[in-house]
Design an enzyme around this catalytic site. Sequence first.
Site, short mmCIF file in Angstrom:
data_model
loop_
_atom_site.label_atom_id
_atom_site.label_comp_id
_atom_site.label_asym_id
_atom_site.label_seq_id
_atom_site.Cartn_x
_atom_site.Cartn_y
_atom_site.Cartn_z
N LYS A 1 0.86 -1.19 0.00
CA LYS A 1 0.00 0.00 0.00
C LYS A 1 0.89 1.23 0.00
O LYS A 1 1.72 1.41 0.89
CB LYS A 1 -0.90 -0.02 1.23
N LYS B 1 -2.20 -1.52 -3.86
CA LYS B 1 -3.07 -0.34 -3.79
C LYS B 1 -2.22 0.92 -3.86
O LYS B 1 -1.23 0.99 -3.14
CB LYS B 1 -3.81 -0.40 -2.45
C1 PBG Z 1 -7.30 3.54 5.72
C2 PBG Z 1 -7.55 3.42 4.27
C3 PBG Z 1 -7.34 4.36 3.25
C4 PBG Z 1 -7.87 3.84 2.09
C5 PBG Z 1 -8.36 2.57 2.42
N1 PBG Z 1 -8.12 2.32 3.76
C6 PBG Z 1 -6.81 5.76 3.26
C7 PBG Z 1 -5.49 6.06 3.77
O1 PBG Z 1 -4.64 5.18 3.97
O2 PBG Z 1 -5.28 7.25 3.99
C8 PBG Z 1 -7.94 4.52 0.77
C9 PBG Z 1 -8.98 4.03 -0.17
C10 PBG Z 1 -9.31 4.96 -1.27
O3 PBG Z 1 -8.68 6.01 -1.49
O4 PBG Z 1 -10.28 4.65 -1.98
N2 PBG Z 1 -6.02 3.36 6.15
#
Ligand code: PBG
Length: 335
Positions: A205, A258
């Site tokens: 991520k 992601k």
């Molecule tokens: C929480 C999380 C995030 C997303 C999914 N889980 C945001 C972040 O890490 O700030 C992003 C999903 C999206 O942008 O659609 N940690």
Amino acid sequence: MAQIIHPVKGLPLVHRPRRLRETRAIRRMVRETRLDASAFIFPMFVVPGENVRAEIPPMPGNFQVSLDILIDEATEVIEAGVPAVMLFGIPDSKDEEATGAWAEDGIIQRATRALKRAHPELVVIADTCLCEYMSHGHCGVVGEDGRVENDASVEVLARTAVSQARAGADMVAPSDMMDGRIGAIREVLDQEGFSRVPIMSYAAKYATCFYGPFRVAAESAPAFGDRRSYQMDPANIREALREVALDIEEGADIIMVKPALPYLDVICRVREAFDAPLAAYQVSGEFAMIKAAAQNGWIDGEQAMMEVLTSIKRAGADLILTYFAKDAARILKAG
Ligand code: PBG
């Protein structure tokens, strides 16, 4: 008509790839990548209250919904042929312990129970993270020095995952990027009698600007600093392979990359290197870009949606988390 002579071989042209592009039927026959709604997971945002259906401005067509509306929206998801949802919760109040993340009557826990009661066949995946529940908006516990503390965070995350499993979640999905959380979550899930509950790990991520709209939707923007000390540097791909390897070793059942579109190369490399089911998250900013361009009449939104989803699948993703899940599934159904 005169034969075209191959410029190098000096022979008549034999290979004519266009033959297989002549008709729609033939194009369909030789298509290499097929989208299928059974691969889609639809993310949903749950808020306290009743009869709430608040559109999220940077994510047109997506809503923060209260429990009652969530049930109706889930009916639509199922009718479209989408098998699974990912639940994000926005709690009544936030604190420095993320109490709302693991409370028995937390928003996700209540939503999970209600959804499973109303729609037993729907696969309910709980996002396991702390940022929505922390007053500072970080994905972990912040120490006195302002740093996100790894091991203290893992403890709270594990507690959160167990409470989600207890509420009936079919799967938990840790999205925090702390080290060692998959192993810790697996261990406590097993101890507490949830050895059958799989973990979908947000394994690679990245720290990206493409989460911007989500942070509006989940009310989870960090109050100070950014997430670069736990999420990955967009420049790195070998590191992604190490992260995925660690998560699989620690017990992840499904791994995730992601965002998706700016990281198709990562999806492709992870697919080649590992055989675990691979999910890709087409995140909020990717959705917003397509929507915004389409609303301006600059691109064909429907075609862009299907083309990008196909590219994510072509790169090697088995599953796709996408805010387009319902729309794309309906198009696929219509043929
Ligand atoms: C929480 C999380 C995030 C997303 C999914 N889980 C945001 C972040 O890490 O700030 C992003 C999903 C999206 O942008 O659609 N940690």
